[in-house]
Design an enzyme around this catalytic site. Structure first.
Site, PDB file in Angstrom:
ATOM      1  CG  HIS A  10      -1.503   1.508   1.746  1.00  0.00           C
ATOM      2  ND1 HIS A  10      -1.933   1.825   2.966  1.00  0.00           N
ATOM      3  CD2 HIS A  10      -3.353   1.646   0.287  1.00  0.00           C
ATOM      4  CE1 HIS A  10      -3.292   2.518   2.224  1.00  0.00           C
ATOM      5  NE2 HIS A  10      -3.827   2.350   1.020  1.00  0.00           N
ATOM      6  CG  HIS A  52      -3.458   9.666   0.286  1.00  0.00           C
ATOM      7  ND1 HIS A  52      -3.684  10.395   1.092  1.00  0.00           N
ATOM      8  CD2 HIS A  52      -3.821   8.873   0.277  1.00  0.00           C
ATOM      9  CE1 HIS A  52      -4.948   9.905   1.618  1.00  0.00           C
ATOM     10  NE2 HIS A  52      -4.922   8.949   1.130  1.00  0.00           N
TER      11      HIS A  52
HETATM   12  O1  G3P Z   1      -6.391   2.317  -3.169  1.00  0.00           O
HETATM   13  C1  G3P Z   1      -7.204   2.157  -1.904  1.00  0.00           C
HETATM   14  C2  G3P Z   1      -6.570   2.477  -0.726  1.00  0.00           C
HETATM   15  O2  G3P Z   1      -5.082   3.123  -1.016  1.00  0.00           O
HETATM   16  C3  G3P Z   1      -7.512   3.680  -0.419  1.00  0.00           C
HETATM   17  O3  G3P Z   1      -7.318   4.839   0.752  1.00  0.00           O
HETATM   18  O4  G3P Z   1      -6.340   7.057   1.448  1.00  0.00           O
HETATM   19  O5  G3P Z   1      -5.543   4.845   1.436  1.00  0.00           O
HETATM   20  O6  G3P Z   1      -5.521   6.371  -0.964  1.00  0.00           O
HETATM   21  P1  G3P Z   1      -6.262   5.522   0.457  1.00  0.00           P
HETATM   22 MG    MG Z   2      -4.414   5.248  -2.171  1.00  0.00          MG
END
Ligand code: G3P
Ligand code: MG
Length: 250
Positions: A10, A52
């Site tokens: 992630h 982000h």
């Molecule tokens: O793509 C899944 C996840 O990344 C969504 O939440 O806020 O971490 O971008 P965020």
């Molecule tokens: Mg994300």
């Protein structure tokens, strides 16, 4: 139905490196990850940057916004110091740098289209066009396992991505899956639903799978929860804890 990797790092390298940086991709590789999720937002001059938050203050210091700053200036900003001094001057990456790195290292990409408010369609279309042009050979080869997967919480961004490059697969991100999810996903031509593991139930997972969609979850950091949702038919998930949940996790 899900030709993509099951376990995905992630925001680059999860919690082991500053999010959405090339250092994060390197950390993922060090743990054997060849699958990554990250976020793309447009700069003031309309260039996709890996970031982000729409505003500065967390991963880059100071005040201002991605949508209010040119790409070259963003690329000179320090996106590493907030995480630790060791990563000082780790830059905000261009999306195209991430593409180049991922192609060179054979890392599969889940590209989250993360538009700033008001830039939904522009961001979706830009990401789709650049991705399609960069993966023209893979798309021509016709093996979906080699295609990057675009995703977004923004219906408008995904609709624009669909219109700009219909051949790229799309995942529809839904924090809470609404009752009319299937109609929306159908209009978007989505291949998968991406949802918050916290709200997922066995019944919902079964319904999504029975309808023929891929099912991907964010963000699973507890191995026991990972095993549970995989047993419900979840196809894949992303994790911040690439040290606890490896690419071969079952
Ligand atoms: O793509 C899944 C996840 O990344 C969504 O939440 O806020 O971490 O971008 P965020
Ligand atoms: Mg994300």
């Amino acid at each position: 139905m899900w030709p993509y990797p099951k376990i995905v790092a992630h925001r680059g390298g999860g919690t082991l490196a500053p999010e959405n940086t090339v250092a994060g991709l390197r950390a993922g590789l060090a743990y054997g990850f060849r699958a990554v999720e990250f976020d793309v937002m447009l700069s003031r001059d309309g260039i996709g940057m890996v970031m982000h938050d729409p505003d500065f203050g967390r991963t880059v210091a100071g005040q201002g916004s991605v949508a209010g700053t040119d790409a070259a200036e963003l690329a000179g900003m320090d996106a590493g110091s907030w995480f630790s001094p060791e990563f000082r001057d780790e830059p905000v990456p261009y999306y195209t740098q991430f593409i180049d790195y991922c192609k060179a290292q054979r890392i599969w990409m889940n590209v989250e289209i993360k538009p700033a408010d008001g830039f939904e369609a522009a961001t979706g279309a830009w990401v789709a066009r650049v991705t399609r042009d960069s993966y023209a050979a893979e798309l021509a080869a016709g093996d979906p396992a080699g295609y990057p997967l675009l995703s977004s919480f923004s219906y408008e961004a995904l609709a624009a991505a669909r219109d700009a490059a219909p051949e790229l697969p799309r995942g529809y991100l839904l924090d809470n899956v609404p009752d009319d999810w299937q109609a929306q996903a159908g209009q978007l031509g989505a291949v998968a639903i991406h949802t918050n593991q916290k709200h997922l139930t066995r019944e919902l997972a079964s319904a999504i799978k029975a309808a023929g969609y891929g099912l991907f979850c964010y963000t699973v950091n507890d191995p026991a929860r990972g095993r549970e949702i995989l047993s419900w038919g979840v196809d894949g998930f992303c994790t911040d804890r690439i040290d606890l949940i490896g690419p071969a996790f079952t």
